[in-house]
Write a protein that holds these residues in place. Structure first.
Motif, PDB file in Angstrom:
ATOM      1  N   LEU A 191       0.821  -1.202   0.000  1.00  0.00           N
ATOM      2  CA  LEU A 191       0.000   0.000   0.000  1.00  0.00           C
ATOM      3  C   LEU A 191       0.860   1.259   0.000  1.00  0.00           C
ATOM      4  CD1 LEU A 191      -2.875   1.204   0.262  1.00  0.00           C
ATOM      5  CD2 LEU A 191      -2.595   1.023   2.738  1.00  0.00           C
ATOM      6  N   ASP A 192       1.975   1.189   0.701  1.00  0.00           N
ATOM      7  CA  ASP A 192       2.889   2.320   0.781  1.00  0.00           C
ATOM      8  C   ASP A 192       4.325   1.794   0.687  1.00  0.00           C
ATOM      9  OD1 ASP A 192       3.276   5.195   1.210  1.00  0.00           O
ATOM     10  OD2 ASP A 192       4.204   4.586   3.101  1.00  0.00           O
ATOM     11  N   ALA A 193       5.205   2.599   0.126  1.00  0.00           N
ATOM     12  CA  ALA A 193       6.598   2.176  -0.059  1.00  0.00           C
ATOM     13  C   ALA A 193       7.258   1.797   1.268  1.00  0.00           C
ATOM     14  CB  ALA A 193       7.388   3.282  -0.747  1.00  0.00           C
ATOM     15  N   SER A 194       6.852   2.461   2.349  1.00  0.00           N
ATOM     16  CA  SER A 194       7.446   2.147   3.656  1.00  0.00           C
ATOM     17  C   SER A 194       7.117   0.720   4.096  1.00  0.00           C
ATOM     18  CB  SER A 194       6.960   3.142   4.714  1.00  0.00           C
ATOM     19  OG  SER A 194       5.563   3.011   4.899  1.00  0.00           O
ATOM     20  N   MET A 195       6.005   0.189   3.647  1.00  0.00           N
ATOM     21  CA  MET A 195       5.620  -1.178   4.004  1.00  0.00           C
ATOM     22  C   MET A 195       6.416  -2.219   3.230  1.00  0.00           C
ATOM     23  SD  MET A 195       1.535  -0.807   4.215  1.00  0.00           S
ATOM     24  CE  MET A 195       0.746   0.193   5.440  1.00  0.00           C
ATOM     25  N   ALA A 196       7.021  -1.793   2.140  1.00  0.00           N
ATOM     26  CA  ALA A 196       7.795  -2.719   1.312  1.00  0.00           C
ATOM     27  C   ALA A 196       9.270  -2.753   1.686  1.00  0.00           C
ATOM     28  CB  ALA A 196       7.656  -2.322  -0.161  1.00  0.00           C
ATOM     29  N   ASP A 197       9.708  -1.785   2.474  1.00  0.00           N
ATOM     30  CA  ASP A 197      11.118  -1.730   2.862  1.00  0.00           C
ATOM     31  C   ASP A 197      11.529  -2.972   3.638  1.00  0.00           C
ATOM     32  OD1 ASP A 197      11.325   0.739   1.678  1.00  0.00           O
ATOM     33  OD2 ASP A 197      11.085   1.860   3.557  1.00  0.00           O
ATOM     34  N   GLY A 198      12.565  -3.634   3.167  1.00  0.00           N
ATOM     35  CA  GLY A 198      13.130  -4.783   3.856  1.00  0.00           C
ATOM     36  C   GLY A 198      12.269  -6.032   3.840  1.00  0.00           C
ATOM     37  N   ILE A 199      11.306  -6.092   2.940  1.00  0.00           N
ATOM     38  CA  ILE A 199      10.392  -7.239   2.921  1.00  0.00           C
ATOM     39  C   ILE A 199      11.114  -8.528   2.535  1.00  0.00           C
ATOM     40  CG2 ILE A 199       9.555  -7.084   0.543  1.00  0.00           C
ATOM     41  CD1 ILE A 199       6.707  -7.512   1.857  1.00  0.00           C
ATOM     42  N   ASP A 200      12.214  -8.413   1.795  1.00  0.00           N
ATOM     43  CA  ASP A 200      12.950  -9.609   1.379  1.00  0.00           C
ATOM     44  C   ASP A 200      13.662 -10.295   2.543  1.00  0.00           C
ATOM     45  OD1 ASP A 200      14.574  -7.374   1.537  1.00  0.00           O
ATOM     46  OD2 ASP A 200      16.027  -8.175   0.109  1.00  0.00           O
ATOM     47  N   GLU A 201      13.909  -9.576   3.637  1.00  0.00           N
ATOM     48  CA  GLU A 201      14.531 -10.164   4.821  1.00  0.00           C
ATOM     49  C   GLU A 201      13.680  -9.894   6.064  1.00  0.00           C
ATOM     50  OE1 GLU A 201      17.127 -12.177   5.632  1.00  0.00           O
ATOM     51  OE2 GLU A 201      17.248 -12.530   3.484  1.00  0.00           O
ATOM     52  N   CYS A 202      12.368  -9.931   5.882  1.00  0.00           N
ATOM     53  CA  CYS A 202      11.471  -9.684   7.008  1.00  0.00           C
ATOM     54  C   CYS A 202      11.531 -10.852   8.000  1.00  0.00           C
ATOM     55  CB  CYS A 202      10.049  -9.448   6.514  1.00  0.00           C
ATOM     56  SG  CYS A 202       9.293 -10.875   5.714  1.00  0.00           S
ATOM     57  N   ASP A 203      10.892 -10.667   9.127  1.00  0.00           N
ATOM     58  CA  ASP A 203      10.896 -11.699  10.177  1.00  0.00           C
ATOM     59  C   ASP A 203      10.303 -13.010   9.688  1.00  0.00           C
ATOM     60  OD1 ASP A 203      12.064  -9.928  11.912  1.00  0.00           O
ATOM     61  OD2 ASP A 203      10.194  -9.360  12.909  1.00  0.00           O
ATOM     62  N   PHE A 204       9.324 -12.927   8.775  1.00  0.00           N
ATOM     63  CA  PHE A 204       8.720 -14.147   8.232  1.00  0.00           C
ATOM     64  C   PHE A 204       9.775 -15.008   7.539  1.00  0.00           C
ATOM     65  CE2 PHE A 204       4.704 -11.425   7.496  1.00  0.00           C
ATOM     66  CZ  PHE A 204       4.246 -11.676   8.777  1.00  0.00           C
ATOM     67  N   VAL A 205      10.573 -14.374   6.694  1.00  0.00           N
ATOM     68  CA  VAL A 205      11.599 -15.103   5.939  1.00  0.00           C
ATOM     69  C   VAL A 205      12.631 -15.704   6.888  1.00  0.00           C
ATOM     70  CG1 VAL A 205      13.430 -14.880   4.213  1.00  0.00           C
ATOM     71  CG2 VAL A 205      11.297 -13.650   3.892  1.00  0.00           C
ATOM     72  N   VAL A 206      13.070 -14.928   7.856  1.00  0.00           N
ATOM     73  CA  VAL A 206      14.088 -15.397   8.798  1.00  0.00           C
ATOM     74  C   VAL A 206      13.576 -16.609   9.574  1.00  0.00           C
ATOM     75  CG1 VAL A 206      15.397 -14.754  10.864  1.00  0.00           C
ATOM     76  CG2 VAL A 206      15.156 -13.120   8.985  1.00  0.00           C
ATOM     77  N   LYS A 207      12.348 -16.525  10.087  1.00  0.00           N
ATOM     78  CA  LYS A 207      11.788 -17.621  10.887  1.00  0.00           C
ATOM     79  C   LYS A 207      11.540 -18.859  10.035  1.00  0.00           C
ATOM     80  CE  LYS A 207      10.475 -17.810  15.077  1.00  0.00           C
ATOM     81  NZ  LYS A 207      11.439 -18.093  16.140  1.00  0.00           N
ATOM     82  N   LEU A 208      11.040 -18.691   8.817  1.00  0.00           N
ATOM     83  CA  LEU A 208      10.796 -19.836   7.934  1.00  0.00           C
ATOM     84  C   LEU A 208      12.113 -20.486   7.527  1.00  0.00           C
ATOM     85  CD1 LEU A 208       7.908 -18.405   5.758  1.00  0.00           C
ATOM     86  CD2 LEU A 208       7.772 -20.363   7.301  1.00  0.00           C
ATOM     87  N   ARG A 209      13.131 -19.688   7.278  1.00  0.00           N
ATOM     88  CA  ARG A 209      14.450 -20.222   6.946  1.00  0.00           C
ATOM     89  C   ARG A 209      14.990 -21.048   8.123  1.00  0.00           C
ATOM     90  NH1 ARG A 209      17.618 -15.528   6.072  1.00  0.00           N
ATOM     91  NH2 ARG A 209      16.560 -15.301   4.085  1.00  0.00           N
ATOM     92  N   GLU A 210      14.801 -20.532   9.310  1.00  0.00           N
ATOM     93  CA  GLU A 210      15.234 -21.250  10.508  1.00  0.00           C
ATOM     94  C   GLU A 210      14.475 -22.571  10.664  1.00  0.00           C
ATOM     95  OE1 GLU A 210      14.253 -20.629  15.141  1.00  0.00           O
ATOM     96  OE2 GLU A 210      15.193 -18.896  14.182  1.00  0.00           O
ATOM     97  N   MET A 211      13.185 -22.558  10.387  1.00  0.00           N
ATOM     98  CA  MET A 211      12.387 -23.786  10.498  1.00  0.00           C
ATOM     99  C   MET A 211      12.783 -24.807   9.445  1.00  0.00           C
ATOM    100  SD  MET A 211       8.687 -22.098  11.411  1.00  0.00           S
ATOM    101  CE  MET A 211       7.726 -23.571  11.151  1.00  0.00           C
ATOM    102  N   GLU A 212      13.174 -24.359   8.261  1.00  0.00           N
ATOM    103  CA  GLU A 212      13.625 -25.275   7.203  1.00  0.00           C
ATOM    104  C   GLU A 212      14.950 -25.926   7.569  1.00  0.00           C
ATOM    105  OE1 GLU A 212      13.958 -23.310   3.442  1.00  0.00           O
ATOM    106  OE2 GLU A 212      11.999 -24.032   2.818  1.00  0.00           O
ATOM    107  N   GLY A 213      15.827 -25.158   8.194  1.00  0.00           N
ATOM    108  CA  GLY A 213      17.168 -25.642   8.493  1.00  0.00           C
ATOM    109  C   GLY A 213      17.245 -26.660   9.599  1.00  0.00           C
ATOM    110  N   LYS A 214      16.212 -26.803  10.384  1.00  0.00           N
ATOM    111  CA  LYS A 214      16.232 -27.675  11.551  1.00  0.00           C
ATOM    112  C   LYS A 214      15.603 -29.040  11.259  1.00  0.00           C
ATOM    113  CE  LYS A 214      17.720 -24.521  14.467  1.00  0.00           C
ATOM    114  NZ  LYS A 214      18.737 -24.560  15.396  1.00  0.00           N
ATOM    115  N   GLU A 215      15.738 -29.548  10.065  1.00  0.00           N
ATOM    116  CA  GLU A 215      15.119 -30.836   9.743  1.00  0.00           C
ATOM    117  C   GLU A 215      16.102 -31.960   9.741  1.00  0.00           C
ATOM    118  OE1 GLU A 215      12.700 -30.531   6.286  1.00  0.00           O
ATOM    119  OE2 GLU A 215      11.786 -28.724   7.042  1.00  0.00           O
TER     120      GLU A 215
END
Length: 155
Positions: A131-155
């Motif tokens: 909706l706004d450019a400020s909401m898109a800042d850093g979306i590629d490394e947002c908390d969702f990505v970090v947590k999902l990456r962590e969950m993938e790595g622990k298998e």
């Protein structure tokens, strides 16, 4: 565990409890469990894996809830301030998540968060409208990505 869930749901949704209803529910649940196991390939091994990850999944759910609250506040500020300048933005980013389920979880988490929507996920590229450019800042490394990456790595 899934079998017990089926039996429990049968009892709750039936509304009455008799020995006949219980026996029929057990037989029906066993048949459904066998179908899910043999036809769909979801059995005890997958149940154990999900059970191991259930704590991390719960924490991920809390993270999504927290981000929804924060995003609601941001959207509310935009809506209540009619003079604010809104700069919608499309963002494309590459994700290093390996599993399709992780990519789907990421896309859904972004979409359920107010002010952003996942437009497309193709291979490793995610397209998000904000909706706004400020909401898109850093979306590629947002908390969702970090947590999902962590969950993938622990298998």
């Amino acid at each position: 565990m899934l079998f017990l869930l089926f039996v429990g749901m049968w009892i709750v949704f039936n509304g009455r409890f008799t020995i006949e209803i219980l026996i029929f529910g057990i037989v029906l649940s066993a048949a459904l469990y066998l179908f899910v196991w043999k036809v769909m390939g979801f059995g005890p091994k997958q149940e154990k894996a999900i059970l191991k990850k259930s704590g991390k999944m719960f924490l991920y759910g809390l993270l999504v809830f927290k981000e929804i609250i924060k995003a609601n506040w941001s959207v509310l500020k935009i809506v209540l301030n009619p003079k604010s300048k809104i700069e919608p933005k499309m963002v494309y980013f590459k994700t290093d998540l390996k599993k399709d389920t992780s990519k789907v979880a990421l896309a859904n988490s972004i979409t359920i968060t107010p002010g952003t929507i996942t437009v497309n996920v193709s291979d490793d590229v995610v397209c998000v409208h904000a909706l706004d450019a400020s909401m898109a800042d850093g979306i590629d490394e947002c908390d969702f990505v970090v947590k999902l990456r962590e969950m993938e790595g622990k298998e």
